[in-house]
Every structure is written in structure tokens, then in C-alpha cells.
Design a protein around this motif. Structure first.
Motif, mmCIF file in Angstrom:
data_model
loop_
_atom_site.group_PDB
_atom_site.id
_atom_site.type_symbol
_atom_site.label_atom_id
_atom_site.label_comp_id
_atom_site.label_asym_id
_atom_site.label_seq_id
_atom_site.Cartn_x
_atom_site.Cartn_y
_atom_site.Cartn_z
ATOM 1 N N THR A 392 0.847 -1.186 0.000
ATOM 2 C CA THR A 392 0.000 0.000 0.000
ATOM 3 C C THR A 392 0.890 1.246 0.000
ATOM 4 O O THR A 392 2.072 1.188 0.335
ATOM 5 N N ASP A 393 0.293 2.365 -0.379
ATOM 6 C CA ASP A 393 1.046 3.615 -0.511
ATOM 7 C C ASP A 393 1.116 4.310 0.848
ATOM 8 O O ASP A 393 0.466 5.334 1.090
ATOM 9 N N VAL A 394 1.901 3.754 1.736
ATOM 10 C CA VAL A 394 2.059 4.287 3.088
ATOM 11 C C VAL A 394 3.546 4.391 3.405
ATOM 12 O O VAL A 394 4.370 3.651 2.861
ATOM 13 N N GLY A 395 3.861 5.339 4.287
ATOM 14 C CA GLY A 395 5.241 5.479 4.716
ATOM 15 C C GLY A 395 6.204 5.607 3.552
ATOM 16 O O GLY A 395 5.982 6.364 2.608
ATOM 17 N N CYS A 396 7.253 4.824 3.614
ATOM 18 C CA CYS A 396 8.331 4.863 2.611
ATOM 19 C C CYS A 396 8.134 3.851 1.492
ATOM 20 O O CYS A 396 9.014 3.672 0.658
ATOM 21 N N CYS A 397 6.977 3.186 1.442
ATOM 22 C CA CYS A 397 6.822 2.067 0.506
ATOM 23 C C CYS A 397 6.998 2.485 -0.956
ATOM 24 O O CYS A 397 7.613 1.760 -1.748
ATOM 25 N N ARG A 398 6.467 3.636 -1.327
ATOM 26 C CA ARG A 398 6.615 4.080 -2.721
ATOM 27 C C ARG A 398 8.088 4.233 -3.084
ATOM 28 O O ARG A 398 8.522 3.848 -4.173
ATOM 29 N N TYR A 402 9.760 2.039 -5.994
ATOM 30 C CA TYR A 402 10.116 2.748 -7.237
ATOM 31 C C TYR A 402 11.451 3.481 -7.174
ATOM 32 O O TYR A 402 11.957 3.915 -8.209
ATOM 33 N N GLY A 403 12.018 3.640 -5.963
ATOM 34 C CA GLY A 403 13.258 4.391 -5.829
ATOM 35 C C GLY A 403 12.987 5.876 -5.711
ATOM 36 O O GLY A 403 11.900 6.363 -6.029
ATOM 37 N N ASP A 404 13.985 6.631 -5.235
ATOM 38 C CA ASP A 404 13.825 8.085 -5.144
ATOM 39 C C ASP A 404 14.335 8.736 -6.420
ATOM 40 O O ASP A 404 14.645 8.062 -7.411
#
Length: 480
Positions: A392-398, A402-404
Motif C-alpha cells: 500500500t502507498d504508506v510510509g516509505c513504501c513508494r 520505485y526508488g527516489d
């Protein structure tokens, strides 16, 4: 050097998450002594540790909220607070403006009162509560208002008067009660105080309170405001605030943390624990979905089960293995079992706490369904085991998936909105039907973890943080 770790609702009673982080931190820094000051929920957990304490952990001091709330005082004292002290407590109760911990320290310094209940049970503080009630809550029953205030404030008033273990550095793992207690410690001792914000504690409490049954609807806003107020006091008291990723740092600033106190230190994982696990193979058997997660409401297992029901319709031989503790919330566990039955699901296994490294080789894809996270170690462990993740799109998961902006490695899985079980099911099925996609995503996750999220990097950062804190001193902490 001795570090006092201030924990709340986690170590050493809960497996995983922040508790695992605490254990890893102490084990990785054997040259430092640690003492843990643990604020737990229920006294029945006293002494029931889920972890074997490292040799450099010289002790754990335990205090429990239910035992504090069960305390009784026979006498109501009168005239014990000055007019200014009453005004300080009124401003604190209102929570409209961030106040300095020094003002509370003047009132609650250890040893001032014969009983830790003295201030709350005084006629002076009762007048403060009545004033606040008449100004903002007079349309509600006063009895309900008073007992709500008691549940909120009595634990904090008690904790602020306790003598903490002596230490060279005080380090809180949240901004709630233990964050304010850490602020008290730096004020009284002059020793440095730091916070590590794993998720965003006040926002997690907000989500919990909104969904809760234990807070009456009329008072949910009051509780939410209270935890945000505690966070602001904690932020202002700490010399440094560590967050796991940049986005959480920006949130902390928005919530009142001075920007120049923010530092970023990601979590790290023992990649060698998973070195025996081969890269993902196209085994041709039943597709195995896994979730490394304790069964608790904030992990939203129900969304995972609903998603798996869709997967099961498309892939009847698919299996789901939920690997994590079942002790935290027995009522929620029961709801999960009933949901499995209601959905007519087969091939769903709740393993309880297990050696994760032994189970991950059996998984084809891993899923995290939480409604709140910081930087989940479970995702990093899955990547270390060459498994792709749907989160899910929570915290640092994205950022993990996908990387920064500086990361060109690629995509390590998929991210969906919290509670969107249909999107979760779609992504699981998309990976299930394409082995090469799963394999390539798994390779990206492994490479990203190796580059940015190793245990060695994590430990090195905190070794430096403790050394610098001790060298610099508290820069503003003062004895009261």
C-alpha cells in the motif's frame, strides 16, 4: 556511554516493527550500554519479554498505563498550585500553542509532590478542567468529559514525575508519552535527547482513534489534538529528530519540528540472513502469496483477505501465508478468521510468529496491506530474499518500490492505495501471470536494498549519532 531508550507500546512485548529495530540497534552497538524505559499498555505483560536481551542491555524499567489509571487517591488538595502554574496547565490542556517542556518541568519535577496523583486530584487543577469544559465542551456531559481528561492526562502527569534511569543520551522511539518524558529527562539532567520517528506517531494515533470504539465519538477530536500537542512538545525538546525518509521529515516539520533538527537515517536489514535463498524460480506449482505481518488492525489484514478472494477466483490453486504474531489483538484475529470463513476462502494459513527466513523461499510474491507504516523492515527482508512486493502507498513504501529521484534501478513491485483490495488483487495477478516480470522486479529490490538499506549502514549512522550527541551535549537542556 549509556543510552536510555524510551519505548511505548512496542519493545520488548511486541514482535516486529519498532521492537525489531530496537533489538537490532542494541545488538549492533556492543560498545555502548543500553537501558530501556518501557511504557506498556497492560500490566499483565510485565516481564513477558518477546526478545532475549542483548548483553549490553543492562536492564528494563517497566511502567503500564492501566496500572496508572487504576491508582486511587483519597485526598483532594487545595491551594497547591500558583496562579501561573494553573495558567500553564490550562494552556497545556487546551493544546492550542506549543509550550516549552520547562514549564511542565517546574510543576512536575520528581520529588515535589508526595503523591504522583497530587496535581491531577487537586482543586486547583479541577478548576482548570472546569474552565476548559465551560469554554469548549459545555454542551456535553461533564462526567464524560472529566473521565476523558483523566484517561488522557493522568498517565502523563504520573510519568513526568518518575525518576528515569541515568544515562548519557536519552533516545525516544516515538513522540507520544515517551517523547515528552524524554523532553523532561533532557530538561532535568542537561543530557542530550533525540527522537527516532518511525512512522508519524501522532498521525498513527489519529487513524487509530478515528476507527476506535474505546473513544466516544464526541471526544475523538480532543484525543487527536492531544497527541499532536504531545508531538510538538517532544519535537521542540529534542536536539535531533531522526526520520527514516525525507517525506516523513517534511511531515515532522509541518507538525512543528524545527527543520534544522531533522536527520535522515533509513532502516537497515541483515541481508546475510537471507543469503541461502535462491533467486526466484518459475516452479510451476501453486502460486504462493505471502505476508510478513503481525495480525493487528493497523496492518489491515481484512483488505489482504478480500484481495486474495479475488485472486483465488482467478487462480483457484493460489495460496496465502500470513506470517506474524497473533497475540496483540485477539478480537481482531477472530474477525480475520470469521472473514476467511465468510469469504469461503481455502488455502489461507496464519502461521503465528515463525523464522521468516525459512518461509520466504516458498513465496512467489509478498504483500503489505498496512494503513500506516514507516519504513517496513518486512519489505527490505523480502527484497533481500529476492521476492517482489505489492504494498500500500504508506510510509516509505513508494520509495522502496520505485526508488527516489536519484535511483535509476527500476521497479521492485507495485504500490496501491490503502484499503483498495481490487487494485491489490490486480497487481498480485499481474505478477502471478508473468514470471519474468516477477524475477526482474525481485532483482531490482535486492539491488536497492544492498545499495541503500543494509544493517551495516544503519548501525554506522547511529554509532556516529550517539557519539556526536554526547560530544555536543544537549544545547539547551537545563536542570530545574
Amino acid at each position: 556511554m549509556r543510552i536510555c531508550l524510551l519505548t511505548e507500546g512496542s519493545y520488548p512485548y511486541v514482535v516486529g516493527g519498532v521492537s525489531s529495530w530496537v533489538q537490532m540497534l542494541m545488538e549492533g552497538l556492543p560498545e555502548y550500554e543500553f537501558v530501556v524505559y518501557s511504557i506498556g499498555a497492560e500490566g499483565k505483560d510485565r516481564g513477558k519479554f518477546k526478545y532475549k536481551l542483548p548483553k549490553n542491555c543492562i536492564g528494563i524499567e517497566e511502567v503500564f498505563l492501566d496500572e496508572i489509571l487504576a491508582l486511587r487517591s483519597s485526598d483532594m488538595l487545595e491551594g497547591i498550585l500558583t496562579g501561573q502554574e494553573q495558567q500553564t496547565l490550562y494552556e497545556f490542556v487546551r493544546g492550542k500553542h506549543t509550550m516549552s517542556i520547562e514549564h511542565l518541568a517546574e510543576i512536575f519535577r520528581p520529588g515535589r509532590w508526595k503523591s504522583p496523583l497530587a496535581v491531577f486530584m487537586s482543586s486547583d487543577f479541577f478548576d482548570v478542567i472546569v474552565r476548559f469544559y465551560r469554554e469548549e465542551y459545555r454542551n456535553l456531559p461533564f462526567t464524560d468529559f472529566f473521565w476523558t481528561m483523566r484517561s488522557m492526562l493522568l498517565p502523563l502527569f504520573f510519568l513526568l514525575q518518575q525518576k528515569l534511569p541515568e544515562a548519557d543520551v536519552y533516545h525516544s522511539v516515538a513522540t507520544g508519552y515517551c517523547g515528552v518524558v524524554g523532553g523532561m529527562a533532557t530538561t532535568l539532567s542537561g543530557k542530550p535527547f533525540m527522537i527516532t520517528e518511525h512512522g508519524v506517531y501522532s498521525r498513527e494515533r489519529e487513524a487509530e482513534i478515528i476507527k476506535s470504539d474505546w473513544v466516544k465519538t464526541d471526544f475523538k477530536g480532543l484525543w487527536i489534538q492531544y497527541f499532536y500537542h504531545l508531538a510538538r512538545i517532544a519535537y521542540r525538546s529534542a536536539q535531533r529528530v531522526y526520520t527514516l525518509f525525507e517525506h516523513n521529515g517534511r511531515i515532522a516539520v509541518d507538525l512543528g519540528c524545527p527543520a534544522d533538527r531533522i536527520h535522515i537515517v533509513p532502516n537497515g536489514v541483515h541481508m546475510e540472513r537471507f543469503a541461502h535463498i535462491e533467486e526466484l524460480r518459475d516452479h510451476g506449482g501453486a502460486f504462493q502469496v505471502g505476508a510478513v505481518v503481525r495480525v493487528a488492525p493497523i496492518k489491515d489484514i481484512l483488505t489482504l483477505l478480500r484481495a486474495f478472494a479475488i485472486v483465488k477466483r482467478e487462480m483457484p490453486e493460489a495460496k496465502l501465508c500470513i506470517m506474524g504474531g497473533l497475540e496483540e489483538d485477539p478480537d481482531y484475529v477472530a474477525v480475520c478468521y470469521r472473514t476467511v470463513k465468510m469469504l469461503g476462502l481455502e488455502d489461507v494459513e496464519f502461521t503465528g510468529s515463525v523464522p521468516v527466513a525459512e518461509y520466504l523461499p516458498k513465496m512467489d510474491v509478498l504483500v503489505l496491506s498496512s494503513i500506516s507504516e514507516g519504513q517496513p523492515l518486512a519489505v527490505l527482508e523480502g527484497f533481500s530474499a529476492h521476492r517482489p512486493y505489492v504494498t500500500t502507498d504508506v510510509g516509505c513504501c513508494r520509495e522502496l518500490i520505485y526508488g527516489d529521484s536519484n535511483d535509476t534501478l527500476g521497479t521492485a513491485g507495485a504500490v496501491v492505495a490503502p484499503m483498495d483490495f481490487e487494485a491489490m488483487a490486480y497487481e498480485i495477478l499481474r505478477l502471478a501471470r508473468d514470471y519474468e516480470l516477477r524475477r526482474s522486479m525481485a532483482a531490482v529490490g535486492f539491488a536497492r536494498t544492498k545499495a541503500h538499506y543494509t544493517y551495516e549502514q544503519f548501525i554506522s549512522s547511529y554509532r556516529t549519532a550517539y557519539r556526536e550527541a554526547a560530544e555536543e551535549g544537549s544545547h539547551g537542556g537545563r536542570r530545574v
